[in-house]
Design an enzyme around this catalytic site. Structure first.
Site, mmCIF file in Angstrom:
data_model
loop_
_atom_site.group_PDB
_atom_site.id
_atom_site.type_symbol
_atom_site.label_atom_id
_atom_site.label_comp_id
_atom_site.label_asym_id
_atom_site.label_seq_id
_atom_site.Cartn_x
_atom_site.Cartn_y
_atom_site.Cartn_z
ATOM 1 N N ASP A 76 0.821 -1.219 0.000
ATOM 2 C CA ASP A 76 0.000 0.000 0.000
ATOM 3 C C ASP A 76 0.858 1.272 0.000
ATOM 4 O O ASP A 76 0.677 2.157 0.852
ATOM 5 C CB ASP A 76 -0.914 0.022 1.237
ATOM 6 C CG ASP A 76 -1.713 -1.260 1.410
ATOM 7 O OD1 ASP A 76 -2.111 -1.847 0.394
ATOM 8 O OD2 ASP A 76 -1.945 -1.659 2.572
ATOM 9 N N GLU B 21 -11.443 0.020 -3.251
ATOM 10 C CA GLU B 21 -10.622 0.555 -2.149
ATOM 11 C C GLU B 21 -9.403 1.243 -2.747
ATOM 12 O O GLU B 21 -9.236 1.309 -3.965
ATOM 13 C CB GLU B 21 -10.182 -0.572 -1.203
ATOM 14 C CG GLU B 21 -9.280 -1.602 -1.866
ATOM 15 C CD GLU B 21 -8.947 -2.795 -0.973
ATOM 16 O OE1 GLU B 21 -9.455 -2.900 0.153
ATOM 17 O OE2 GLU B 21 -8.157 -3.654 -1.440
HETATM 18 O O1 FUB Z 1 -3.257 -3.553 3.481
HETATM 19 C C1 FUB Z 1 -4.542 -3.849 3.926
HETATM 20 C C2 FUB Z 1 -5.539 -3.523 2.872
HETATM 21 O O2 FUB Z 1 -5.270 -4.287 1.716
HETATM 22 C C3 FUB Z 1 -5.510 -2.100 2.385
HETATM 23 O O3 FUB Z 1 -6.090 -1.198 3.263
HETATM 24 C C4 FUB Z 1 -6.197 -2.273 1.094
HETATM 25 O O4 FUB Z 1 -6.120 -1.178 0.251
HETATM 26 C C5 FUB Z 1 -5.543 -3.508 0.557
HETATM 27 O O5 FUB Z 1 -4.322 -3.237 -0.067
#
Ligand code: FUB
Length: 351
Positions: A41, A251
């Site tokens: 991320d 997301e």
């Molecule tokens: O790293 C945990 C979660 O996985 C993140 O918040 C999302 O965007 C995905 O990458």
């Protein structure tokens, strides 16, 4: 056919434990920025002429994979820094641990950072003591921390994946949200609703859930307004539907401005693309334009885009070091734009 540069990089990465090819025999477009810890991320920023990357710090766990991402059990943050792309990457000591955040209990997920008036701000999601994802902020006088967390999460912000967009006019915006494990679907009434399914959102023929955006107040620690929807429109000017898994927001939102156009970029989650949409202002509505990163190795895909020394760079992650979904490694590759502002799609594997 591999070029010589790629062979050299691949060979040195192999010494450090990175697999030279994928389990399917494909070659990776780029190599992990660091190999001694797992990182994911990546939120990249240029501060004082250097690149700072604020990633998640992935950790091994026995928690099995599930649709809510319970296996992403991270508890602290590190900062990566480098003078130039391709240069030495320095890994900071831990800059914030969940134990130092009074309101948080676990799962320190994808963070972002910002700078204003001599202070650096680290924005991060975590589950509170009731298991609800909230977004907190912590401050430091240094881009590499350590950061001190505010005692309460940011009022009015919720879900996961905070990203700060600083516009040229001095206004900064907090973008956030993620469906399924990110709990965005539980906030449609404006309050957390524990009822219902987290993965069957029953909205295939309805407008998809949107990421949120709200202007930050001058202290960068609170929202100056109620969050608004970052609406994504299709080619007919209609909102993308919840059933449109190849294009709808899942997301990992990010925003940047180039030549007066605002780009909102994000992950499509269960279809594993990075996609983008453009608008004439940060609130949108945003017009869907396409995918710009094909699926990487691993379930999640998450990124940031930054301009540095006249070039644009995509920071992303995959699972080259571990081949496990929850143990990821960040990478960087150049991003190219076409004359009409569209982004050239990237294949994370070379042929
Ligand atoms: O790293 C945990 C979660 O996985 C993140 O918040 C999302 O965007 C995905 O990458």
């Amino acid at each position: 056919m591999l070029n010589k540069t790629l062979v050299t990089v691949t060979a040195s990465a192999a010494l450090l434990g990175a697999a030279p090819v994928t389990p399917n025999g494909q070659h990776y477009l780029a190599q992990p920025l660091v190999t001694s810890i797992f990182t994911a991320d990546p939120s990249a920023h240029v501060f004082n002429g250097k690149i700072y990357v604020y990633p998640s710090h992935d950790v091994p766990t026995d928690i099995p994979d599930d649709d809510l991402g319970s296996e992403y059990a991270m508890h602290d943050y590190r900062v990566l820094s480098m003078d130039r792309i391709g240069g030495k990457v320095t890994i900071s000591p831990p800059v914030l641990d969940v134990k130092q955040v009074p309101w948080a209990s676990k799962q320190m997920w994808a963070p972002d950072a910002a700078y204003r008036n001599g202070t650096y701000y680290l924005y991060f999601p975590a589950r509170d003591h009731q298991g609800i994802f909230r977004i907190g902020v912590a401050t430091s006088k240094s881009p590499t921390g350590p950061f001190k967390a505010e005692p309460q999460p940011i009022k009015g912000a919720y879900s996961i994946d905070p990203a700060v967009f600083a516009d040229k006019d001095g206004k900064s915006y907090l973008i956030f949200g993620g469906i399924w494990g990110g709990q965005l679907q539980r906030w449609t009434s404006g309050h957390f609703d524990p009822r219902g399914s987290d993965t069957d959102l029953k909205q295939d023929t309805k407008p998809a859930l949107s990421a949120k955006i709200a202007r930050l107040g001058p202290d960068m620690k609170q929202l100056a307004e109620a969050p608004r929807d970052l609406v994504l429109l299709d080619e007919h000017g209609k909102p993308l539907l919840g059933g449109d898994h190849d294009r709808r927001f899942f997301e990992g939102g990010w925003m940047f401005r180039r030549n007066g156009t605002y780009y909102f970029t994000y992950s499509t989650g269960d279809t594993h693309f990075l996609a983008y949409a453009t608008a004439t202002n940060p609130y949108g509505p945003f017009h869907y334009r396409g995918h710009f990163l094909e699926p990487v190795q691993g379930w999640t895909t998450h990124h940031s885009i930054v301009e540095f020394q006249g070039k644009w760079w995509l920071f992303y992650h995959d699972t080259q070091l571990s081949n496990k979904n929850h143990l990821r490694n960040v990478k960087v590759t150049e991003l190219h734009f076409n004359p009409d502002g569209s982004i050239r799609s990237i294949d994370p594997f070379t042929r």
